[in-house]
Design a protein around this motif. Structure first.
Motif, PDB file in Angstrom:
ATOM      1  N   THR A   1      -8.778 -10.505  44.678  1.00 56.45           N
ATOM      2  CA  THR A   1      -8.439  -9.126  45.027  1.00 56.45           C
ATOM      3  C   THR A   1      -9.724  -8.383  45.358  1.00 56.45           C
ATOM      4  O   THR A   1     -10.817  -8.874  45.087  1.00 56.45           O
ATOM      5  N   PRO A   2      -9.589  -7.168  45.891  1.00 54.42           N
ATOM      6  CA  PRO A   2     -10.779  -6.322  45.988  1.00 54.42           C
ATOM      7  C   PRO A   2     -11.357  -6.085  44.587  1.00 54.42           C
ATOM      8  O   PRO A   2     -10.664  -6.238  43.577  1.00 54.42           O
ATOM      9  N   TYR A   3     -12.618  -5.685  44.547  1.00 57.20           N
ATOM     10  CA  TYR A   3     -13.269  -5.389  43.273  1.00 57.20           C
ATOM     11  C   TYR A   3     -12.510  -4.259  42.565  1.00 57.20           C
ATOM     12  O   TYR A   3     -11.883  -3.419  43.205  1.00 57.20           O
ATOM     13  N   PHE A   4     -12.567  -4.257  41.254  1.00 59.52           N
ATOM     14  CA  PHE A   4     -11.826  -3.274  40.451  1.00 59.52           C
ATOM     15  C   PHE A   4     -12.530  -1.912  40.493  1.00 59.52           C
ATOM     16  O   PHE A   4     -13.278  -1.547  39.605  1.00 59.52           O
ATOM     17  N   ASP A   5     -12.250  -1.187  41.547  1.00 58.65           N
ATOM     18  CA  ASP A   5     -12.790   0.144  41.783  1.00 58.65           C
ATOM     19  C   ASP A   5     -11.689   0.921  42.481  1.00 58.65           C
ATOM     20  O   ASP A   5     -10.941   0.351  43.265  1.00 58.65           O
ATOM     21  N   TYR A   6     -11.570   2.215  42.208  1.00 58.91           N
ATOM     22  CA  TYR A   6     -10.480   3.025  42.772  1.00 58.91           C
ATOM     23  C   TYR A   6     -10.416   2.964  44.298  1.00 58.91           C
ATOM     24  O   TYR A   6      -9.350   2.945  44.872  1.00 58.91           O
ATOM     25  N   ARG A   7     -11.569   2.970  44.947  1.00 57.91           N
ATOM     26  CA  ARG A   7     -11.573   2.963  46.410  1.00 57.91           C
ATOM     27  C   ARG A   7     -11.179   1.598  46.953  1.00 57.91           C
ATOM     28  O   ARG A   7     -10.518   1.499  47.980  1.00 57.91           O
ATOM     29  N   GLN A   8     -11.627   0.538  46.294  1.00 57.76           N
ATOM     30  CA  GLN A   8     -11.348  -0.810  46.792  1.00 57.76           C
ATOM     31  C   GLN A   8      -9.973  -1.327  46.369  1.00 57.76           C
ATOM     32  O   GLN A   8      -9.287  -1.971  47.146  1.00 57.76           O
ATOM     33  N   LEU A   9      -9.590  -1.065  45.121  1.00 59.40           N
ATOM     34  CA  LEU A   9      -8.281  -1.499  44.626  1.00 59.40           C
ATOM     35  C   LEU A   9      -7.491  -0.236  44.262  1.00 59.40           C
ATOM     36  O   LEU A   9      -7.354   0.139  43.112  1.00 59.40           O
ATOM     37  N   SER A  10      -6.989   0.410  45.310  1.00 60.12           N
ATOM     38  CA  SER A  10      -6.238   1.660  45.170  1.00 60.12           C
ATOM     39  C   SER A  10      -4.907   1.403  44.478  1.00 60.12           C
ATOM     40  O   SER A  10      -4.501   0.255  44.278  1.00 60.12           O
ATOM     41  N   ASN A  11      -4.183   2.464  44.151  1.00 60.13           N
ATOM     42  CA  ASN A  11      -2.864   2.317  43.531  1.00 60.13           C
ATOM     43  C   ASN A  11      -1.917   1.496  44.407  1.00 60.13           C
ATOM     44  O   ASN A  11      -1.137   0.682  43.897  1.00 60.13           O
ATOM     45  N   GLU A  12      -1.972   1.688  45.707  1.00 65.23           N
ATOM     46  CA  GLU A  12      -1.136   0.915  46.629  1.00 65.23           C
ATOM     47  C   GLU A  12      -1.495  -0.575  46.562  1.00 65.23           C
ATOM     48  O   GLU A  12      -0.616  -1.440  46.526  1.00 65.23           O
ATOM     49  N   LYS A  13      -2.781  -0.861  46.503  1.00 61.47           N
ATOM     50  CA  LYS A  13      -3.211  -2.263  46.422  1.00 61.47           C
ATOM     51  C   LYS A  13      -2.947  -2.852  45.034  1.00 61.47           C
ATOM     52  O   LYS A  13      -2.742  -4.063  44.911  1.00 61.47           O
ATOM     53  N   ILE A  14      -2.918  -2.024  44.005  1.00 64.89           N
ATOM     54  CA  ILE A  14      -2.530  -2.496  42.672  1.00 64.89           C
ATOM     55  C   ILE A  14      -1.075  -2.965  42.717  1.00 64.89           C
ATOM     56  O   ILE A  14      -0.742  -4.021  42.167  1.00 64.89           O
ATOM     57  N   LYS A  15      -0.206  -2.217  43.396  1.00 66.70           N
ATOM     58  CA  LYS A  15       1.205  -2.619  43.525  1.00 66.70           C
ATOM     59  C   LYS A  15       1.318  -3.938  44.290  1.00 66.70           C
ATOM     60  O   LYS A  15       2.104  -4.818  43.925  1.00 66.70           O
ATOM     61  N   PHE A  16       0.540  -4.075  45.346  1.00 63.47           N
ATOM     62  CA  PHE A  16       0.533  -5.315  46.129  1.00 63.47           C
ATOM     63  C   PHE A  16       0.063  -6.483  45.248  1.00 63.47           C
ATOM     64  O   PHE A  16       0.659  -7.559  45.251  1.00 63.47           O
ATOM     65  N   THR A  17      -0.996  -6.250  44.471  1.00 66.08           N
ATOM     66  CA  THR A  17      -1.520  -7.261  43.562  1.00 66.08           C
ATOM     67  C   THR A  17      -0.467  -7.651  42.531  1.00 66.08           C
ATOM     68  O   THR A  17      -0.292  -8.837  42.225  1.00 66.08           O
ATOM     69  N   ALA A  18       0.234  -6.671  41.995  1.00 69.87           N
ATOM     70  CA  ALA A  18       1.284  -6.947  41.006  1.00 69.87           C
ATOM     71  C   ALA A  18       2.361  -7.857  41.606  1.00 69.87           C
ATOM     72  O   ALA A  18       2.856  -8.763  40.926  1.00 69.87           O
ATOM     73  N   GLY A  19       2.696  -7.641  42.866  1.00 72.14           N
ATOM     74  CA  GLY A  19       3.666  -8.510  43.535  1.00 72.14           C
ATOM     75  C   GLY A  19       3.157  -9.938  43.672  1.00 72.14           C
ATOM     76  O   GLY A  19       3.898 -10.899  43.469  1.00 72.14           O
ATOM     77  N   LEU A  20       1.889 -10.085  44.009  1.00 75.62           N
ATOM     78  CA  LEU A  20       1.294 -11.424  44.111  1.00 75.62           C
ATOM     79  C   LEU A  20       1.261 -12.111  42.751  1.00 75.62           C
ATOM     80  O   LEU A  20       1.533 -13.311  42.642  1.00 75.62           O
ATOM     81  N   LEU A  21       0.935 -11.346  41.712  1.00 75.82           N
ATOM     82  CA  LEU A  21       0.915 -11.917  40.358  1.00 75.82           C
ATOM     83  C   LEU A  21       2.310 -12.335  39.921  1.00 75.82           C
ATOM     84  O   LEU A  21       2.481 -13.337  39.226  1.00 75.82           O
ATOM     85  N   HIS A  22       3.312 -11.581  40.336  1.00 79.28           N
ATOM     86  CA  HIS A  22       4.706 -11.935  40.055  1.00 79.28           C
ATOM     87  C   HIS A  22       4.996 -13.315  40.642  1.00 79.28           C
ATOM     88  O   HIS A  22       5.614 -14.175  39.992  1.00 79.28           O
ATOM     89  N   SER A  23       4.541 -13.555  41.862  1.00 79.81           N
ATOM     90  CA  SER A  23       4.793 -14.844  42.518  1.00 79.81           C
ATOM     91  C   SER A  23       4.051 -15.987  41.821  1.00 79.81           C
ATOM     92  O   SER A  23       4.533 -17.123  41.830  1.00 79.81           O
ATOM     93  N   LEU A  24       2.915 -15.710  41.208  1.00 85.61           N
ATOM     94  CA  LEU A  24       2.182 -16.753  40.481  1.00 85.61           C
ATOM     95  C   LEU A  24       2.855 -17.093  39.155  1.00 85.61           C
ATOM     96  O   LEU A  24       2.692 -18.193  38.637  1.00 85.61           O
ATOM     97  N   ARG A  25       3.567 -16.153  38.576  1.00 81.72           N
ATOM     98  CA  ARG A  25       4.175 -16.340  37.255  1.00 81.72           C
ATOM     99  C   ARG A  25       5.572 -16.954  37.355  1.00 81.72           C
ATOM    100  O   ARG A  25       6.071 -17.509  36.414  1.00 81.72           O
ATOM    101  N   THR A  26       6.212 -16.822  38.531  1.00 86.51           N
ATOM    102  CA  THR A  26       7.585 -17.345  38.624  1.00 86.51           C
ATOM    103  C   THR A  26       7.622 -18.725  39.248  1.00 86.51           C
ATOM    104  O   THR A  26       6.709 -19.200  39.821  1.00 86.51           O
TER     105      THR A  26
END
Length: 172
Positions: free
Chosen positions: A147-172
Motif C-alpha cells: 500500500t502507500p506509506y501510512f500517511d494521511y496524504r498517501q493513504l487517505s480515507n478513500e484508499k484505506i477503504k480500498f485497502t480494507a477491500g483488498l485485505l478482505h480478499s486475502l482473508r477469504t
C-alpha cells in the motif's frame, strides 16, 4: 521478527525505519508496546510517527468485523490505537525487517510503501506481486499487500477503504 507489537501477530505491517529513540535502535525481536508508548514516540520522533500509528489504527477499524476482530475491540480507532495497537496479544505488529513468508500460515503481510516493497524484493523477498496500479500490489498466495506509506496524504480515507477491500480478499 524485529519490531513492535505482538510477536505472534497475524497482521504485520512492514516499514523501513525505526523510531529514532535509543531503545528502538537496539531491537533484536518483536517487543510489545505498553500503554503510553505510542504517545512517547510521537513526542520524541515527530508528527510522521503520529500519522503512521493513526493510519494503522484507522485501517484496522475499517476492516470487516466478520473476518477481523480489530473493529469490535474499541468504540473508535483512537481508542483502539491507545488501548490495543501493537500491545501484547493485540495480533498486530509493526516490523522493520524482511517478511518471513509461509503460505500455509494465515498471516497478512502489509508493506507500507512501494519503494520499501521494491527494496525488499531486491534483498530477496520471494513473492509474486501483481501491481494493481502505481500504489497497490498484491500476492494472494503469500498474503502480501503493498500500500502507500501510512500517511494521511498517501493513504487517505478513500484508499484505506480500498485497502480494507483488498485485505478482505486475502482473508477469504
Amino acid at each position: 521478527m524485529i519490531g513492535l507489537g505482538d510477536q505472534n501477530a497475524s497482521f504485520r505491517v512492514y516499514v523501513e525505519n525505526r523510531p529514532k529513540m535509543p531503545q528502538y535502535q537496539q531491537l533484536f525481536d518483536c517487543e510489545a508496546m505498553q500503554a503510553g508508548d505510542i504517545n512517547l514516540i510521537y513526542q520524541h520522533c515527530g508528527n510522521g510517527w503520529r500519522k503512521l500509528f493513526n493510519v494503522y489504527a484507522k485501517l484496522l477499524c475499517a476492516l470487516d468485523p466478520k473476518l477481523f476482530t480489530f473493529p469490535t475491540q474499541a468504540a473508535s480507532w483512537q481508542l483502539y490505537r491507545d488501548q490495543f495497537l501493537l500491545q501484547q496479544a493485540s495480533d498486530t505488529a509493526l516490523l522493520f525487517d524482511m517478511p518471513q513468508l509461509n503460505p500455509a500460515e494465515n498471516i497478512i503481510h502489509l508493506i507500507a510503501g512501494r519503494t520499501h516493497a521494491k527494496q525488499l524484493i531486491e534483498r530477496g523477498l520471494a513473492c509474486q506481486l501483481h501491481w494493481l496500479n502505481e500504489e497497490f500490489a498484491i500476492d494472494p498466495i503469500n498474503k502480501v499487500l503493498v500500500t502507500p506509506y501510512f500517511d494521511y496524504r498517501q493513504l487517505s480515507n478513500e484508499k484505506i477503504k480500498f485497502t480494507a477491500g483488498l485485505l478482505h480478499s486475502l482473508r477469504t
